[in-house]
Design a protein around this motif. Structure first.
Motif, PDB file in Angstrom:
ATOM      1  N   PRO A 231       0.806  -1.234   0.000  1.00  0.00           N
ATOM      2  CA  PRO A 231       0.000   0.000   0.000  1.00  0.00           C
ATOM      3  C   PRO A 231       0.830   1.271   0.000  1.00  0.00           C
ATOM      4  O   PRO A 231       0.397   2.295  -0.538  1.00  0.00           O
ATOM      5  N   ASP A 232       2.029   1.225   0.598  1.00  0.00           N
ATOM      6  CA  ASP A 232       2.852   2.431   0.708  1.00  0.00           C
ATOM      7  C   ASP A 232       4.025   2.444  -0.273  1.00  0.00           C
ATOM      8  O   ASP A 232       4.966   3.212  -0.096  1.00  0.00           O
ATOM      9  N   VAL A 233       3.971   1.606  -1.313  1.00  0.00           N
ATOM     10  CA  VAL A 233       5.139   1.483  -2.184  1.00  0.00           C
ATOM     11  C   VAL A 233       5.468   2.793  -2.886  1.00  0.00           C
ATOM     12  O   VAL A 233       6.641   3.161  -3.018  1.00  0.00           O
ATOM     13  N   ALA A 234       4.455   3.532  -3.315  1.00  0.00           N
ATOM     14  CA  ALA A 234       4.731   4.799  -3.994  1.00  0.00           C
ATOM     15  C   ALA A 234       5.379   5.797  -3.041  1.00  0.00           C
ATOM     16  O   ALA A 234       6.325   6.510  -3.407  1.00  0.00           O
ATOM     17  N   VAL A 235       4.886   5.847  -1.811  1.00  0.00           N
ATOM     18  CA  VAL A 235       5.481   6.724  -0.804  1.00  0.00           C
ATOM     19  C   VAL A 235       6.933   6.332  -0.554  1.00  0.00           C
ATOM     20  O   VAL A 235       7.827   7.187  -0.461  1.00  0.00           O
ATOM     21  N   ASN A 236       7.189   5.039  -0.466  1.00  0.00           N
ATOM     22  CA  ASN A 236       8.544   4.564  -0.186  1.00  0.00           C
ATOM     23  C   ASN A 236       9.497   4.817  -1.344  1.00  0.00           C
ATOM     24  O   ASN A 236      10.677   5.133  -1.141  1.00  0.00           O
ATOM     25  N   VAL A 237       9.010   4.667  -2.574  1.00  0.00           N
ATOM     26  CA  VAL A 237       9.833   4.981  -3.737  1.00  0.00           C
ATOM     27  C   VAL A 237      10.194   6.460  -3.744  1.00  0.00           C
ATOM     28  O   VAL A 237      11.361   6.839  -3.948  1.00  0.00           O
ATOM     29  N   ARG A 238       9.203   7.301  -3.516  1.00  0.00           N
ATOM     30  CA  ARG A 238       9.455   8.748  -3.505  1.00  0.00           C
ATOM     31  C   ARG A 238      10.397   9.120  -2.365  1.00  0.00           C
ATOM     32  O   ARG A 238      11.251  10.013  -2.514  1.00  0.00           O
ATOM     33  N   ALA A 239      10.275   8.432  -1.210  1.00  0.00           N
ATOM     34  CA  ALA A 239      11.162   8.721  -0.084  1.00  0.00           C
ATOM     35  C   ALA A 239      12.605   8.373  -0.427  1.00  0.00           C
ATOM     36  O   ALA A 239      13.536   9.129  -0.104  1.00  0.00           O
ATOM     37  N   PHE A 240      12.804   7.240  -1.095  1.00  0.00           N
ATOM     38  CA  PHE A 240      14.166   6.867  -1.461  1.00  0.00           C
ATOM     39  C   PHE A 240      14.748   7.848  -2.478  1.00  0.00           C
ATOM     40  O   PHE A 240      15.911   8.263  -2.356  1.00  0.00           O
ATOM     41  N   LEU A 241      13.946   8.209  -3.478  1.00  0.00           N
ATOM     42  CA  LEU A 241      14.434   9.121  -4.514  1.00  0.00           C
ATOM     43  C   LEU A 241      14.585  10.547  -3.999  1.00  0.00           C
ATOM     44  O   LEU A 241      15.339  11.346  -4.562  1.00  0.00           O
ATOM     45  N   GLY A 242      13.837  10.881  -2.938  1.00  0.00           N
ATOM     46  CA  GLY A 242      13.836  12.255  -2.454  1.00  0.00           C
ATOM     47  C   GLY A 242      12.963  13.175  -3.278  1.00  0.00           C
ATOM     48  O   GLY A 242      12.963  14.401  -3.074  1.00  0.00           O
ATOM     49  N   GLU A 243      12.221  12.589  -4.189  1.00  0.00           N
ATOM     50  CA  GLU A 243      11.358  13.353  -5.109  1.00  0.00           C
ATOM     51  C   GLU A 243      10.513  12.351  -5.878  1.00  0.00           C
ATOM     52  O   GLU A 243      10.627  11.140  -5.678  1.00  0.00           O
ATOM     53  N   SER A 244       9.665  12.850  -6.762  1.00  0.00           N
ATOM     54  CA  SER A 244       8.907  11.946  -7.629  1.00  0.00           C
ATOM     55  C   SER A 244       9.836  11.291  -8.642  1.00  0.00           C
ATOM     56  O   SER A 244      10.945  11.774  -8.894  1.00  0.00           O
ATOM     57  N   ALA A 245       9.402  10.172  -9.207  1.00  0.00           N
ATOM     58  CA  ALA A 245      10.170   9.529 -10.272  1.00  0.00           C
ATOM     59  C   ALA A 245       9.942  10.279 -11.580  1.00  0.00           C
ATOM     60  O   ALA A 245       8.808  10.612 -11.919  1.00  0.00           O
ATOM     61  N   ASP A 246      11.024  10.526 -12.294  1.00  0.00           N
ATOM     62  CA  ASP A 246      10.877  11.155 -13.615  1.00  0.00           C
ATOM     63  C   ASP A 246      10.167  10.206 -14.576  1.00  0.00           C
ATOM     64  O   ASP A 246       9.305  10.629 -15.351  1.00  0.00           O
ATOM     65  N   VAL A 247      10.558   8.925 -14.532  1.00  0.00           N
ATOM     66  CA  VAL A 247       9.968   7.928 -15.427  1.00  0.00           C
ATOM     67  C   VAL A 247       9.705   6.657 -14.615  1.00  0.00           C
ATOM     68  O   VAL A 247      10.572   6.210 -13.860  1.00  0.00           O
ATOM     69  N   VAL A 248       8.507   6.087 -14.794  1.00  0.00           N
ATOM     70  CA  VAL A 248       8.154   4.812 -14.179  1.00  0.00           C
ATOM     71  C   VAL A 248       7.849   3.817 -15.298  1.00  0.00           C
ATOM     72  O   VAL A 248       6.992   4.089 -16.150  1.00  0.00           O
ATOM     73  N   PHE A 249       8.544   2.684 -15.295  1.00  0.00           N
ATOM     74  CA  PHE A 249       8.285   1.623 -16.263  1.00  0.00           C
ATOM     75  C   PHE A 249       7.481   0.532 -15.567  1.00  0.00           C
ATOM     76  O   PHE A 249       7.976  -0.127 -14.651  1.00  0.00           O
ATOM     77  N   ASP A 250       6.239   0.343 -16.018  1.00  0.00           N
ATOM     78  CA  ASP A 250       5.382  -0.691 -15.448  1.00  0.00           C
ATOM     79  C   ASP A 250       5.524  -1.949 -16.297  1.00  0.00           C
ATOM     80  O   ASP A 250       4.973  -2.029 -17.402  1.00  0.00           O
ATOM     81  N   CYS A 251       6.246  -2.922 -15.770  1.00  0.00           N
ATOM     82  CA  CYS A 251       6.498  -4.169 -16.495  1.00  0.00           C
ATOM     83  C   CYS A 251       5.525  -5.264 -16.081  1.00  0.00           C
ATOM     84  O   CYS A 251       5.711  -6.430 -16.452  1.00  0.00           O
TER      85      CYS A 251
END
Length: 354
Positions: A231-251
């Motif tokens: 449920p919190d994967v997007a929050v955790n990704v943004r936390a690691f990057l320190g910002e939003s992802a420029d590009v997300v590849f949904d495989c």
């Protein structure tokens, strides 16, 4: 046809991979016959065999990730020679269909005329609904849809040209130079997207997968960070990057991953759908409009993507030992599909008869 017989894998009905004996195919004037050495089992193959692929009905003749040696030339084929080692560009656009059936007289469609033959309006796909597929002792293909394999690549490396070309195309469409990138799925395509993105200059790459073994492999092969989806994967990704992802590849391309991908890309990011969806998904259109999120589909590849994939392999940036985790002779095609569907493998190859 001639009297000599051969083996071919055929997906006859849902979850049933059969091996049939049939006459050796004879190429027409503009085709060649190829002796198979390697054929990869793709995720689209396993989805189609399970009846889940939206564009590949059963029955079908699988095998589009192929490596082989030319064994017979059509009467009007001049570029190639018997013994040449080749792979196939599986999309069969207008020109290829005219080569297969010389009685066809239609002109090239708009995508073919504008350098986007992967989007041909009449597109047929070798190994995915076409009368021929590479999961056979021998197969025929239009001569102009063959791609020469450099001598420096062995057969296992060459078997990765086609699957790597799909990520190369997706990365090229998105543009990732100095970008922060998230990749959803650490299977074959996700790992190859990572390699293509690194090659194209991505700055930081984070990847997600529910299986710990696949996350560990992704980390070992160069991901900056790996996460278990939830449920919190997007929050955790943004936390690691320190910002939003420029590009997300949904495989993966299911509802959960598409939803997470959009959340990771807010605001102003790009979501590239690389995985083949098994059905419709919903997207938060008001948010996509208001926060200027780009949703980009990515369909197969072009010749230039094959060229770049070959360059990546020649440079040693993708190793077969890191990706190929199972090999089966064609007589064991059913076992190969079962292994590929198990979730325990990355890339499974079918080899020539034992």
């Amino acid at each position: 046809m001639i009297d000599q017989e051969m083996n071919r894998a055929v997906t006859v009905q849902r979850d049933h991979i059969g091996l049939v004996t049939e006459s050796m195919p004879v190429p027409n004037d503009h085709e060649v016959r190829v002796t198979m050495r390697r054929t990869g089992v793709c995720g689209s193959d396993t989805h189609a065999a399970a009846g889940h692929h939206p564009f590949v009905p059963l029955p079908y003749r699988p095998g589009h990730e192929v490596v082989g040696v030319i064994s017979q030339l059509g009467a009007r084929v001049e570029k190639w020679r018997i013994g040449d080692r080749v792979t196939v560009e599986p999309p069969l656009p207008c020109a290829a269909q005219r080569a297969i059936d010389p009685t066809l007289t239609f002109d090239d469609c708009k995508p073919c005329r504008t350098g986007r033959s992967n989007l041909c309006e009449r597109l047929v796909f070798f190994g995915c609904g076409h009368t021929q597929g590479g999961m056979a002792d021998e197969f025929t293909a239009p001569a102009d849809r063959l791609y020469a394999i450099p001598d420096a690549l062995d057969d296992d490396q060459a078997a990765l040209i086609e699957p790597l070309s799909t990520p190369v195309h997706a990365v090229r469409l998105a543009g990732v130079q100095d970008a922060t990138v998230a990749i959803l799925g650490c299977g074959t395509i996700g790992l190859l997207v990572m390699a293509a993105a690194r090659h194209a200059g991505a700055r930081t790459i984070v990847m997600t997968d529910p299986l710990a073994e696949k996350r560990e492999r992704a980390k070992r092969l160069g991901a900056d960070h790996v996460l278990e989806p939830g449920p919190d994967v997007a929050v955790n990704v943004r936390a690691f990057l320190g910002e939003s992802a420029d590009v997300v590849f949904d495989c993966v391309a299911i509802q959960a991953t598409v939803t997470s991908a959009v959340e990771m890309a807010l605001k102003g990011g790009t979501v590239v759908i690389v995985g083949v969806p098994t059905g419709p998904v919903e997207v938060p259109l008001p948010i996509i409009q208001d926060q200027q999120v780009r949703i980009q589909g990515s369909a197969t590849y072009l010749r230039e993507d094959y060229d770049e994939a070959t360059e990546i392999l020649l440079a040693g940036k993708v190793s077969p030992d890191d990706v190929i985790t199972g090999r089966y002779p064609i007589e064991e095609a059913a076992e190969a599909f079962a292994a590929a569907s198990s979730g325990q493998h990355v890339k499974v190859l079918i080899t020539a008869a034992s």
